[in-house]
Scaffold this active site. Structure first.
Site, mmCIF file in Angstrom:
data_model
loop_
_atom_site.group_PDB
_atom_site.id
_atom_site.type_symbol
_atom_site.label_atom_id
_atom_site.label_comp_id
_atom_site.label_asym_id
_atom_site.label_seq_id
_atom_site.Cartn_x
_atom_site.Cartn_y
_atom_site.Cartn_z
ATOM 1 N N GLU A 95 49.466 46.076 53.850
ATOM 2 C CA GLU A 95 50.749 46.407 53.241
ATOM 3 C C GLU A 95 50.622 47.328 52.034
ATOM 4 O OE1 GLU A 95 52.779 42.743 52.312
ATOM 5 O OE2 GLU A 95 52.146 41.860 54.214
ATOM 6 N N ASN A 109 51.163 25.152 52.946
ATOM 7 C CA ASN A 109 50.081 25.961 53.523
ATOM 8 C C ASN A 109 48.820 25.641 52.730
ATOM 9 O OD1 ASN A 109 48.306 27.958 54.379
ATOM 10 N ND2 ASN A 109 49.824 29.600 54.327
ATOM 11 N N GLU A 165 54.264 34.159 56.297
ATOM 12 C CA GLU A 165 53.895 33.025 57.136
ATOM 13 C C GLU A 165 54.722 31.787 56.808
ATOM 14 O OE1 GLU A 165 49.272 33.342 58.116
ATOM 15 O OE2 GLU A 165 49.695 33.758 56.014
ATOM 16 N N GLY A 172 47.733 41.724 52.755
ATOM 17 C CA GLY A 172 47.501 42.369 51.471
ATOM 18 C C GLY A 172 47.010 43.795 51.537
ATOM 19 N N HIS A 215 45.411 33.690 62.584
ATOM 20 C CA HIS A 215 46.491 34.494 61.985
ATOM 21 C C HIS A 215 47.695 34.594 62.920
ATOM 22 C CE1 HIS A 215 43.231 36.773 59.487
ATOM 23 N NE2 HIS A 215 43.681 35.720 58.819
ATOM 24 N N ASP A 232 37.235 42.455 47.183
ATOM 25 C CA ASP A 232 38.619 42.872 46.968
ATOM 26 C C ASP A 232 38.725 44.394 47.123
ATOM 27 O OD1 ASP A 232 41.131 43.678 45.680
ATOM 28 O OD2 ASP A 232 41.212 41.620 44.922
ATOM 29 N N MET A 233 39.631 44.835 47.994
ATOM 30 C CA MET A 233 39.777 46.263 48.262
ATOM 31 C C MET A 233 40.200 47.059 47.023
ATOM 32 S SD MET A 233 38.929 47.651 51.045
ATOM 33 C CE MET A 233 38.693 47.494 52.796
ATOM 34 N N ARG A 234 40.871 46.399 46.089
ATOM 35 C CA ARG A 234 41.259 47.114 44.870
ATOM 36 C C ARG A 234 40.027 47.501 44.061
ATOM 37 N NH1 ARG A 234 45.609 42.523 43.479
ATOM 38 N NH2 ARG A 234 43.799 41.365 44.264
ATOM 39 N N GLY A 263 43.749 41.356 55.337
ATOM 40 C CA GLY A 263 43.717 40.687 54.046
ATOM 41 C C GLY A 263 42.267 40.459 53.674
ATOM 42 N N ASN A 264 41.975 39.325 53.036
ATOM 43 C CA ASN A 264 40.566 38.982 52.865
ATOM 44 C C ASN A 264 39.964 38.637 54.219
ATOM 45 O OD1 ASN A 264 38.254 38.512 51.126
ATOM 46 N ND2 ASN A 264 38.495 36.353 51.665
ATOM 47 N N GLY A 265 40.760 37.945 55.050
ATOM 48 C CA GLY A 265 40.446 37.787 56.462
ATOM 49 C C GLY A 265 41.214 38.836 57.240
ATOM 50 N N ARG A 272 51.230 24.238 57.843
ATOM 51 C CA ARG A 272 50.308 25.140 58.529
ATOM 52 C C ARG A 272 49.054 24.352 58.887
ATOM 53 N NH1 ARG A 272 45.682 28.631 55.964
ATOM 54 N NH2 ARG A 272 45.043 29.874 57.741
ATOM 55 N N ARG A 286 33.333 38.327 55.379
ATOM 56 C CA ARG A 286 32.835 37.978 56.712
ATOM 57 C C ARG A 286 32.374 39.240 57.432
ATOM 58 N NH1 ARG A 286 38.230 34.829 58.138
ATOM 59 N NH2 ARG A 286 38.121 33.164 56.585
#
Length: 399
Positions: free
Chosen positions: A333, A7, A384, A330, A183, A282-284, A211-213, A94, A242
Site C-alpha cells: 500500500e 486478532n 482484516e 504495509g 493471509h 523493515d522496507m522503510r 507486509g512483513n509476511g 482470527r 523469512r
C-alpha cells in the site's frame, strides 16, 4: 449490533470494535510485546468529532492480562465506548490454521475448539494463542457469540492438483501435509473490493499481500485457485525475515554441517529474507539504505521484486486471463518504488503502470495503471478486522 474482533499474535493482541451492519469502527487497539516488562498499549477511540489516542507502557504478562486491559479501556468511564460487556453481541477471532476442516466463518463450539487444538502442530506459534484467547473471551464475555475466521479458509477452494505436493500419498492422507495458504482473510477482502470496483464477478485477479509476511494469490471469480504460502507461512515470496522459496537441499546441507533443526528453522524464519540480505526487515529502513547508496540494499530490492514478478507470470499462466493486479498490506500500500520495480518489464502481460498515479497518496482504492492498460493495477488497503466482522455478522444474520 456490536462485534468485537480479536486478532492475536504470538506476542501481540490487535482488536477493533464495530457497530454492524454499518461497518462503523468505534475503537481499535494494539498491545505489543506481551510477556515483557515494556509492553505497549495503543488504544484509539474513533467516536466523536476527532480520534483520540491513548498510549502507555506497562508490564503485561500474558494475553489474559492484555484482554483485561482491552476490556478496561472499552468500558472506561471517561473514554469507554460501551457501558457493559453485554453490549457486545459477538466476538470474531482470527485463527491462523483451520486445516481442511473450515472453509467459512464458524460458530465456536466445544467440537470446533477441539479441532483447533488438533491443529496446534501445524501452527505452533499461533493456534495455541488463538485458542487461549477464545477461552479467555468466553469467560470475559459469557453472553457473546464466539466466532472463528481462519486464515486458511479462503484457500480451501484450491484444486487438489494445486495444493498437493509430489510426496508419498500417505504423507497427505495420514499427516495432512499439503499446501494450505495464509493471509486468506486479507486476500478475500481486497479481491471482493476489486471485483466490486471492476464490476466483474468473474474477474481474474492476482492479489499481492506485501507486509512483513508476504504472499501472492491467483483468484478466479472470487475464489482462490493457487497461493504462494504452503504447508506453513515460509514458502513463496521473499519476506521481512523469512527466506521464501529455497532449494530444500540447502536445509540438508546445513543439517549435515552442524546446524540443528531449531537453528535452521530460526535461520529461515527470523534471520533470512530482507533481514538476511540487508540487516533490516523493515522496507522503510531498506529504502533509506538504497537512497544512501547501499549496493546490498539495492540488490535485495531487486531480488524481492524479481520473485514477485516470477509469481505474477506463473499465476497469469494458470488464470489464462488477467483483469487486475492488487497491491495491499504495509509495503504493497505504501511503497511506490517497490510497486514500480515489480511492475517493470511486464509489458508482455499488458501490465502498464503510470508513475504519476503510482506516486499519488490519496484514495481508498487507487488505480495506478495507464489509461490504455488492459490490465488494471489497484492499490487497496486491507482491513482484516473489518472482514472478520463482516463474516461474523453474515454468519449470525444467516443463522
Amino acid at each position: 449490533m456490536h462485534i468485537l474482533v480479536i486478532n492475536s499474535g504470538s506476542s501481540s493482541l490487535k482488536y477493533q470494535l464495530f457497530a454492524m451492519p454499518a461497518e462503523q469502527p468505534l475503537c481499535s487497539g494494539l498491545i505489543e510485546r506481551i510477556g515483557t516488562e515494556d509492553s505497549v498499549i495503543r488504544h484509539k477511540i474513533l467516536t466523536g468529532q476527532s480520534p483520540q489516542t491513548i498510549e502507555r507502557k506497562e508490564s503485561i504478562v500474558d494475553h489474559a492480562a492484555g484482554l483485561q486491559q482491552m476490556l478496561n479501556l472499552l468500558s472506561d468511564s471517561d473514554v469507554g465506548v460501551i457501558r457493559s460487556r453485554d453490549e457486545i453481541t459477538a466476538i470474531g477471532h482470527r485463527v491462523v490454521h483451520g486445516g481442511e476442516y473450515f472453509a467459512n466463518a464458524t460458530l465456536i463450539t466445544p467440537t470446533v475448539k477441539e479441532t483447533i487444538k488438533s491443529l496446534f502442530s501445524l501452527a505452533p506459534l499461533h493456534n495455541p494463542i488463538n485458542y487461549e484467547c477464545i477461552e479467555m473471551a468466553e469467560k470475559t464475555f459469557p453472553n457473546a457469540k464466539q466466532i472463528a475466521v481462519f486464515d486458511t479458509a479462503f484457500h480451501q477452494t484450491m484444486p487438489e492438483y494445486a495444493f498437493r505436493y509430489a510426496l508419498p500419498d500417505a504423507l497427505y492422507r495420514d499427516e495432512s501435509i499439503r499446501a494450505y495458504g495464509f493471509h486468506g482473510t486479507s486476500h478475500k477482502y481486497v479481491s471482493q473490493k476489486a471485483i466490486s470496483w471492476l464490476n466483474k464477478p468473474d474477474a481474474s485477479l492476482i492479489s499481492i499481500h506485501l507486509g512483513n509476511g508476504c504472499s501472492i494469490t491467483a483468484i478466479q471469480g472470487g475464489k482462490s485457485i493457487d497461493t504462494s504460502m504452503g504447508f506453513g507461512p515460509l514458502s513463496g515470496l521473499v519476506m521481512g525475515s523469512r527466506s521464501g522459496d529455497i532449494d530444500p537441499s540447502v536445509i540438508f546441507h546445513l543439517l549435515a554441517n552442524g546446524y540443528s533443526s531449531d537453528e535452521v528453522s530460526n535461520l529461515l524464519n527470523k534471520q533470512s529474507g530482507m533481514q538476511g540480505l540487508t540487516g533490516f526487515s523493515d522496507m522503510r529502513d531498506i529504502g533509506k539504505a538504497v537512497n544512501s547508496g547501499s549496493a546490498a540494499a539495492a540488490l535485495a530490492c531487486e531480488i524481492y521484486a524479481y520473485r514477485v514478478r516470477k509469481y505474477i507470470g506463473a499465476y497469469a499462466a494458470i488464470l489464462n486471463r488477467l483483469d487486475a493486479l492488487i497491491f495491499t498490506a504495509g509495503v504493497g500500500e505504501n511503497d511506490s518504488s517497490m510497486r514500480q520495480r515489480i511492475c517493470s518489464n511486464l509489458d508482455f502481460l499488458n501490465i502498464h503502470l503510470d508513475p504519476q498515479k503510482n506516486s499519488a497518496l490519496s484514495g481508498e482504492i487507487r488505480a495506478i495503471h495507464t489509461d490504455d492498460s488492459p490490465v488494471r493495477i489497484l492499490v487497496i488497503p486491507t482491513n482484516e478486522e473489518l472482514e472478520i466482522a463482516n463474516q461474523s455478522f453474515a454468519l449470525l444474520h444467516n443463522d
